[in-house]
Structure formats: structure tokens, C-alpha cells
Design an enzyme around this catalytic site. Structure first.
Site, PDB file in Angstrom:
ATOM      1  N   GLU A  54      -6.330  10.810  25.101  1.00  0.00           N
ATOM      2  CA  GLU A  54      -6.934  12.141  25.180  1.00  0.00           C
ATOM      3  C   GLU A  54      -8.025  12.192  26.244  1.00  0.00           C
ATOM      4  O   GLU A  54      -8.158  13.178  26.964  1.00  0.00           O
ATOM      5  CB  GLU A  54      -7.485  12.551  23.820  1.00  0.00           C
ATOM      6  CG  GLU A  54      -6.415  12.861  22.778  1.00  0.00           C
ATOM      7  CD  GLU A  54      -5.541  14.048  23.161  1.00  0.00           C
ATOM      8  OE1 GLU A  54      -5.964  14.873  23.995  1.00  0.00           O
ATOM      9  OE2 GLU A  54      -4.421  14.138  22.642  1.00  0.00           O
ATOM     10  N   TYR A  96     -13.040  19.128  21.371  1.00  0.00           N
ATOM     11  CA  TYR A  96     -11.590  19.001  21.518  1.00  0.00           C
ATOM     12  C   TYR A  96     -11.113  17.590  21.196  1.00  0.00           C
ATOM     13  O   TYR A  96     -10.167  17.395  20.421  1.00  0.00           O
ATOM     14  CB  TYR A  96     -11.135  19.381  22.932  1.00  0.00           C
ATOM     15  CG  TYR A  96      -9.709  18.944  23.151  1.00  0.00           C
ATOM     16  CD1 TYR A  96      -8.662  19.666  22.607  1.00  0.00           C
ATOM     17  CD2 TYR A  96      -9.411  17.753  23.825  1.00  0.00           C
ATOM     18  CE1 TYR A  96      -7.353  19.233  22.736  1.00  0.00           C
ATOM     19  CE2 TYR A  96      -8.113  17.318  23.964  1.00  0.00           C
ATOM     20  CZ  TYR A  96      -7.090  18.061  23.415  1.00  0.00           C
ATOM     21  OH  TYR A  96      -5.795  17.618  23.524  1.00  0.00           O
ATOM     22  N   ASP A 101      -6.303  23.002  23.488  1.00  0.00           N
ATOM     23  CA  ASP A 101      -6.471  22.705  24.910  1.00  0.00           C
ATOM     24  C   ASP A 101      -5.926  23.872  25.718  1.00  0.00           C
ATOM     25  O   ASP A 101      -5.612  24.943  25.167  1.00  0.00           O
ATOM     26  CB  ASP A 101      -5.790  21.384  25.281  1.00  0.00           C
ATOM     27  CG  ASP A 101      -4.269  21.441  25.163  1.00  0.00           C
ATOM     28  OD1 ASP A 101      -3.723  22.468  24.683  1.00  0.00           O
ATOM     29  OD2 ASP A 101      -3.610  20.452  25.554  1.00  0.00           O
TER      30      ASP A 101
END
Length: 349
Positions: free
Chosen positions: A46, A129, A147
Site C-alpha cells: 500500500e 487510507y 483511494d
């Protein structure tokens, strides 16, 4: 949301059949069999994927996990080695945050990632996030993972008229209404895959979309016009000079300050970067050492917030100065802006 279950069922069924095979992903079939993703690999992927495409990030991910297979192994790496391994991925603050987070997990948490959004958010460099993504994908927490792909899907699914970025809170709220305790990790990845492979920015493949029956933008006939956007301001331009100083087969590099753009990275010596171009006299005056500098032209580079015109000056045979002399074959680890300048000089020296 009255159609929530129908939308979820259709998208998860599509994901079960069409999920991308990614180096860091546990397949939906394996997840249903009880296999969970390694939090370290989920987190690492990520971080790498922020502002980076899957094809570009994948070889870096494979290299990192081969060299440092656990978060504790990554935590033990020297700063300079980590920054060199990251070179080419861009947005170098991510690399510094990556190392700080790894050291916090290895030290304060015994090498075990927290399993909640709140615990993950408390780690250095982990934003909302990333915390949501790791919580959902690694720990199957019902987290709202949003996202750019998910924002685009929500904007089209609900035909949100407010332009970006002002519509971000609304898009996040709409995405949150679709999150449940049922397969939250697969749900998050299904939305990402839909946005990446079907609900694409410029040419959405609506005939292949599993949720087009509920898509308001599709029914309106112009899904490609969502999300609505405000006109971007022109990117400002800056100017600087890079100095290519050679000694035999070696090139002079400097370690940039730990904070700021490209912080902690090895790079070519440079002038300041400013709004006005440098004259020849100014370029020579700003050089790191006195030498017979030659003007080799300029290279162009685009950063997130500005464009850079970097003049390249070269000189050879100088032993003065505090430099890291590096063999030319080792220059591939330079950040791309400096690699461009070094390669331009190599062609002309």
C-alpha cells in the site's frame, strides 16, 4: 441504501471470478479458505502503490520482500540502503516514513502490526487510507478503504455532481454505506480492481461492469465525465543547475539533507531551485568547486507540484570537495531527476 446488498453481491461475485493476481494479494478463493494476508506485505504494497502504478511498484515489492522478508528485517536496514533501494519509486518521504514505521512496529510492537485502524493510525507515517487498507485486507476489519479508484467508482455509481476535490467527503461517505462485516478485505480489493480495470478514468468499459445496472452515470449516458473536476492551476516552473563532476570512472554525489524534497537521497550537487533561470555566470558561481565547467544543455523533470528545468554543467579531474565518489555503473540508484542529468552528461562528456 436500498440496493446495497445487490451491488455488493454482484461486485463480489465478479471479483471472485476476475480478481487480479498481484504479488502481495491473497486470492479470494484462498481468503474464503481462511488464509489471511501478511500485514507486512499488505502495508508495504500500500505504501509503494501511493502515487505509483502496479507494474512499476511490483518489481520493487519483490525486491524488498526478498531482501527484507519481515518488518523486523526492514527495520534493521541502514537509512542509506533503504533510500537507494527505493530510488525510482519517487515521493521519497514515503521511504523515510516506511523506515520509521517499520522501526516502530519492530520496537514498540514486537514486530506485530496493530490489527485496528486506530492502532495502525498511531504508527509513524500511516495515514487514514493506509490504516483502513491494512485493517481491511490484512485483518478483515470493516474499514472504509477509499483511494482514487474507489472515488471514481462512487462518483459514477451515484452521479455525484460536485467537482473534485470538494466532493471527496461525499464520495467517502457513499463508499462507507457499502461497507459491511461480510468480506471487508475482498470488498475493498474488489472496488480497487473495478476502478483499475473496468471503471477506468478515460474509457470506462461499462459493458463489462458488474454493477452497471445500478450506475447513475451510465444511465445518464456520459460516465466518462465523472468525477466532475475543477480546472487545475498551471504547474509552476522552477530552474536549477546540476553539476556532473567526474574523476576517472567515478562521479561525485552528495547526500541531500534528511528533510525536504528527495531528503536523505544521494544525488548530484545542485544549485538552489528557483523561479528564474540561471545565467552562465550564476551557474558557475553556484558550483560546488572551482573547475572548468562546461554547459551540456538541460533536462526536464516534473514533480507533483512543479516542473523543473535543470541545466547540466560538467567538469573532470577535480579532487577537491566533500563528495561521495560513486562508480558510474552504480548511478542507477539515483532519483530519476538526477539520473536524467547524469545520463545526459554521459552522452556528451
Amino acid at each position: 441504501m436500498k440496493d446495497r446488498q445487490a451491488i455488493r453481491s454482484a461486485l463480489l461475485a465478479w471479483y471472485d471470478a476476475q480478481a487480479r493476481t498481484l504479488a502481495w494479494r491473497v486470492s479470494p478463493a484462498d481468503r474464503r479458505a481462511g488464509v489471511r494476508g501478511d500485514p507486512y506485505r499488505v502495508w508495504l504494497s500500500e505504501v509503494m502503490l501511493q502515487q505509483t502504478t502496479v507494474p512499476h511498484a511490483t518489481p520493487y515489492f519483490l525486491s524488498f520482500t526478498e531482501r527484507w522478508p519481515t518488518v523486523s528485517a526492514l527495520a534493521a536496514v541502514e537509512d542509506g540502503d533503504l533510500m537507494a533501494a527505493w530510488a525510482g519509486l519517487g515521493y521519497y518521504a514515503r521511504a523515510r516514513n516506511l523506515l520509521a514505521c517499520a522501526r516502530a512496529v519492530a520496537g514498540a510492537h514486537g514486530g506485530v502490526f496493530p490489527d485496528t485502524e486506530e492502532g495502525l493510525r498511531a504508527l509513524p507515517g500511516v495515514g487514514a487510507y493506509t490504516a483502513a487498507a491494512v485493517a481491511a485486507i490484512a485483518f478483515d476489519r470493516a474499514a472504509n478503504v477509499v483511494d482514487g479508484n474507489v472515488e471514481r467508482v462512487m462518483a459514477r455509481l451515484f452521479a455525484v455532481e460536485a467537482p473534485m476535490p470538494d466532493s471527496k467527503p461525499e464520495l467517502k461517505a457513499l463508499a462507507g454505506e457499502l461497507v459491511t462485516d461480510d468480506r471487508p478485505g475482498d470488498w475493498a480489493q474488489a472496488l480497487m480492481d473495478l476502478g483499475a480495470t473496468v471503471c477506468k478514468p478515460k474509457a470506462p468499459l461499462c459493458d463489462r461492469c458488474p454493477i452497471s445496472d445500478w450506475c447513475a452515470a451510465y444511465k445518464g449516458g456520459a460516465p466518462e465525465t465523472y468525477p466532475r473536476k475543477t480546472k487545475k492551476a498551471d504547474r509552476p516552473r522552477r530552474h536549477g543547475v546540476a553539476y556532473v563532476l567526474t574523476r576517472g570512472d567515478d562521479m561525485a554525489l552528495v547526500r541531500r539533507p534528511p528533510k525536504g524534497l528527495l531528503g536523505g537521497m544521494l544525488g548530484l550537487p545542485t544549485s538552489d531551485w528557483r523561479a528564474a533561470p540561471f545565467s552562465d555566470a550564476e551557474a558557475v558561481a553556484a558550483a560546488p568547486v572551482s573547475a572548468a565547467w562546461r554547459d551540456l544543455g538541460a533536462v526536464e523533470h516534473v514533480f507533483t507540484h512543479f516542473s523543473l528545468t535543470l541545466r547540466v554543467f560538467a567538469a573532470g579531474g577535480v579532487n577537491a570537495g566533500d563528495f561521495v565518489w560513486t562508480p558510474r555503473e552504480g548511478l542507477g540508484a539515483l532519483p530519476s531527476v538526477f539520473l536524467k542529468a547524469a545520463l545526459a552528461a554521459e552522452r556528451l562528456i
